[in-house]
Design a protein around this motif. Structure first.
Motif, short mmCIF file in Angstrom:
data_model
loop_
_atom_site.label_atom_id
_atom_site.label_comp_id
_atom_site.label_asym_id
_atom_site.label_seq_id
_atom_site.Cartn_x
_atom_site.Cartn_y
_atom_site.Cartn_z
N ASP A 30 0.87 -1.09 0.03
CA ASP A 30 -0.06 0.01 -0.08
C ASP A 30 0.93 1.25 -0.06
O ASP A 30 0.60 2.25 -0.60
N VAL A 33 2.17 1.59 -3.61
CA VAL A 33 0.96 2.26 -4.37
C VAL A 33 0.90 3.80 -4.15
O VAL A 33 0.90 4.66 -5.09
N LYS A 37 1.34 7.00 -6.59
CA LYS A 37 0.14 7.91 -6.84
C LYS A 37 1.05 9.35 -6.64
O LYS A 37 0.41 10.53 -7.03
N HIS A 176 -7.90 -2.72 5.02
CA HIS A 176 -8.43 -1.45 4.26
C HIS A 176 -7.61 -1.08 3.39
O HIS A 176 -7.09 0.21 3.72
N ASN A 177 -7.06 -1.54 2.30
CA ASN A 177 -5.96 -1.39 1.63
C ASN A 177 -5.99 0.09 1.00
O ASN A 177 -5.02 0.83 0.86
N GLN A 178 -7.17 0.22 0.48
CA GLN A 178 -7.19 1.47 -0.47
C GLN A 178 -7.31 2.81 0.32
O GLN A 178 -6.67 3.91 0.21
N LEU A 179 -7.81 2.56 1.66
CA LEU A 179 -7.90 3.79 2.96
C LEU A 179 -6.36 4.08 3.26
O LEU A 179 -6.10 4.95 3.31
N THR A 181 -3.41 3.21 1.70
CA THR A 181 -2.93 4.28 0.57
C THR A 181 -3.46 5.80 0.65
O THR A 181 -2.60 6.52 0.38
N ARG A 182 -4.54 5.76 0.72
CA ARG A 182 -5.20 7.25 0.75
C ARG A 182 -4.48 8.06 1.83
O ARG A 182 -3.99 9.07 1.78
N GLU C 60 -3.98 -7.33 -3.80
CA GLU C 60 -4.05 -6.43 -3.02
C GLU C 60 -3.83 -7.03 -1.77
O GLU C 60 -3.19 -6.41 -0.87
#
Lengths: 271, 379, 73
Positions: A30, A33, A37, A176-179, A181-182, C60
């Motif tokens: 993460d 990633v 970004k 909560h990977n995307q969280l 990363t964000r 992921e």
């Protein structure tokens, strides 16, 4: 060609040393990633880590990296950032590293609000040494040095960081990977000290002693224990016993250390 | 700001700070501690205007960590402390040895152990400077006896750390640090300054921990694009952690070897009246000042006394002792401790001549008279 | 490392780097379609490539970067 996360890695170092199912590899993905970004150049990023399982992460990434001494990653990073404020400095620490032996450095990095992004891999245990309790081991959980259960209360590192003056504080889990990363991206963009707690899992030294024997059990525990802060704020959820909030937990504006030092330079030259 | 050439009344701590800046130090991190604090105060006042960085850290562990960080970013860096803080720094001094990051650590010695006598002089950290951090490691430590020499040795210390990519320790005595003397400051543009070896080729051939046993490998600044890994773990030539016995052996021997092979270039000592000496004093720092007075008094009495005064304590100046031992000259070693460097003197003398320690640990300096009395008592 | 075309989503395929797989089973349990399993050696095996919907959860979740979901343009 889609983004390949391992392009940011020192390929010859893989596979990494972490146990099967260890969450550290997920957090590191993460992070990679997030770096993609953020679109920084390879030479402006510096990654500093302490000692412990999670701190081995720095050595896998193909940037200027420093694997420092136990608990001391933040003052090393402070020196690097202060000497060359143009560098984008990330700090990787474990929960024992950051909250126990390095606890004093943590609160002072927060207080100073120096422009660093700290990612705390919280697996609730000292994994590298075989499963001793850390200041973030939850009450009643077992560890080799708490064989009858943990009797001390644990730190909420995010609240500690907020109280100490960190200007961006967030928490996510390996579920909560995307969280995650964000939060890392936003933390990096914050001009000041950012702390992101990444709740990760140690099936080997923590899970097996605490009725979560498999990596899957541990990820399920994260899924069930983490409550999105936005849902709490909107009144759609509340924290039950053993649960913790995830998301952006705190943010405020404050003067940043290296920028403030330029003021000192100005005053000294006017003298 | 200072003029190119200047004679100034300065305190030892000020001369140290001025010397560091003249040697190119532009990064200071420290924590207040008696009797070194004036160095930090000087840096806080002067660094911003000359484009340097000053930061007061939360403790001494953080201070040495920050200067290693500053040095990794390519800036000559230093800290200053005293015994208790020096003890706290030991782990990271070992880290700087292991990762070969140049930096200067000034230790203004005070009475110990523990809090001891914060404002009293002592030479109790000589062995800590050599063996304070764990494991086999190189050590360079210098000790001046005057304010003037504090300036020149600080410049030398910074140069040595850059040349050998290793931390260098300046052991100051409290009385030298707080003494005020006239100092002739040279034109800083004419000082011979050393820069750490930096890589000439590209990333592919960059071996920040490579080279032969006698070479000091190049080090790139962070941000130059060499993307190197620094770790306190045993590591191979490129910086990857390794458990190989061969890699381990090579690394530890090279770390120590790069300094040991060049010890003759590093070591310096001064000899006074040694040509016809029949007995000699071996002394450093403030104890050497008392010794010179004792020497003069002894000569007036017709005693043929000489003085060996090392400014390099580590690596230990074996040849200085060797020459005296070969001539059978007995050596008196006055130290403000219960006998530290005298152990090295005895080791090198190896029974060929008598070596007598003279100790003082009451927080006071040696008087010339008590050194003279010891000389008269004989060996 | 053979790209596997899927029936439901012909634009997604799974690249498996078996050398990096440590057999933790996370990918098997997160896959909503039961595409993956562990083989007799405890390493990941793509049993039902045609069921893959290209959601990316396995990639992921894999702590060892052993799986890539490739969605060709």
């Amino acid at each position: 060609m889609p983004f390949n996360v391992t392009s940011y890695f020192r390929q010859e170092m893989l596979p990494h040393i972490w146990c099967p199912g260890c969450g550290n590899g997920i957090v590191l993905r993460d992070f990679a990633v997030a770096l993609e970004k953020l679109n920084y150049s390879r030479q402006e990023v510096v990654i500093v880590s302490g000692i412990g399982c999670s701190s081995r992460a720095a050595g896998y990434l193909d940037f200027d990296t420093v694997h420092t001494t136990h608990g001391r990653a933040l003052p090393f990073a402070t020196g690097i950032k202060f000497a060359n404020p143009g560098l984008k400095v990330f700090v990787i620490m474990g929960d024992g590293d950051a909250s126990s032996i390095g606890g004093n450095h943590l609160i002072h990095a927060c207080r100073r609000n120096i422009d660093l992004t700290a990612i705390i891999f919280n697996n609730h245990i000292y994994g590298m040494t075989g499963g001793q309790f850390s200041p973030m081991t939850p009450r009643d959980k077992k560890a080799t040095t708490a064989p009858y259960g943990m009797i001390e209360q644990s730190f909420d590192l995010c609240r500690l960081a907020e109280a100490a003056g960190a200007t961006y504080v967030g928490r996510a889990t390996t579920y909560h990977n995307q969280l995650l990363t964000r939060l890392i991206v936003e933390g990096a963009n914050n001009r000041g000290f950012s702390l992101i707690e990444a709740v990760t899992h140690c099936p080997t030294s923590y899970g097996r002693r605490n009725k979560m024997a498999t990596p899957t059990d541990m990820v399920r525990w994260q899924k069930e224990s983490a409550v999105l802060i936005d849902r709490i704020k909107e009144g759609r959820a509340s924290l039950q016993e053993g649960q913790f909030p995830v998301g952006l937990l705190h943010q405020h504006d404050a003067p940043e250390f290296t920028a403030e030092y330029l003021e000192v330079v100005k005053r000294a030259r006017e003298k | 700001m200072r003029k190119p050439i200047e004679i100034r009344l300065m305190q030892g701590n000020e001369a140290c700070a001025q010397g560091a800046v003249d040697a190119g130090v532009r990064f200071f991190a420290g924590y207040p501690i008696t009797p070194s604090t004036e160095i930090a105060e000087w840096m806080a006042r002067e660094m911003p205007a000359i484009g340097g960085k000053f930061i007061q850290m939360e403790d001494e562990i953080a201070s040495i960590a920050a200067i290693i960080g500053g040095s990794l970013a390519g800036v000559k860096s230093m800290t200053a402390t005293s015994g208790p803080g020096f003890s706290l720094m030991q782990e990271n001094i070992g880290y700087a040895c292991m990762t070969e990051v140049p930096c200067l650590i000034v230790n203004v010695q005070r009475g110990g152990p523990s809090t001891g006598r914060p404002t009293a002089p002592s030479q109790g950290d000589v062995m800590q400077a050599r063996w304070g951090t764990h494991g086999d490691h190189p050590s360079i430590a210098l000790s001046p006896w005057s304010v003037q020499e504090t300036y020149t040795l600080t410049v030398k210390a910074v140069n040595l750390s850059e040349k050998y990519r290793t931390p260098v320790i300046l052991l100051l005595d409290e009385v030298i640090a707080h003494l005020r003397e006239g100092v002739k400051l040279p034109d800083p543009r004419k000082l011979k300054l050393v820069e750490r070896p930096r890589p000439r080729g590209g990333r592919e051939e960059y071996r920040p921990f490579g080279g032969t046993m006698k070479e000091v490998p190049p080090i790139a600044d962070f941000g130059m694009g060499f993307n190197c890994n620094f770790t306190g773990l045993v590591h191979d030539e490129v910086g990857h952690p390794s458990n190989s016995p061969a890699v381990t052996d090579r690394l530890i021997r090279r770390l120590v070897g790069k300094v040991e092979y060049d010890r003759d270039q590093i070591i310096h000592w001064e000899e006074i009246e040694m040509k016809d000496a029949e007995m000699a004093i071996f002394a450093y720092g403030c104890s050497a000042r008392s010794s010179v007075s004792a020497l003069k008094a002894a000569r007036e009495l017709g005693m043929k006394v000489g003085l060996i005064r090392p400014t390099t304590l580590w690596p230990f100046p074996e040849k200085a002792v060797e020459a005296a031992a070969a001539r059978g000259i007995p050596l008196l070693v006055p130290e403000l401790n219960l006998g530290q460097l005298v152990l090295e003197v005895s080791r090198v003398a190896a029974g060929r001549t008598r070596v007598r320690p003279l100790s003082r640990v009451d927080g006071e300096l040696f008087t010339p008279m008590e050194i003279l009395s010891a000389l008269k008592e004989g060996f | 490392m053979t790209p596997l075309q899927t029936e439901h989503n012909p634009k997604a395929s799974l690249d498996v780097n078996i050398k990096w797989c440590k057999g933790c089973n996370l990918c098997v349990t997160v896959c909503p379609k039961g595409v993956l399993s562990l083989d007799d050696l405890g390493k990941v095996s793509v049993d039902k490539p045609e069921e893959c919907i290209g959601c990316g959860l396995c990639e992921e979740t894999c702590p060892d970067y052993a799986i890539r979901v490739v969605k060709d343009a």
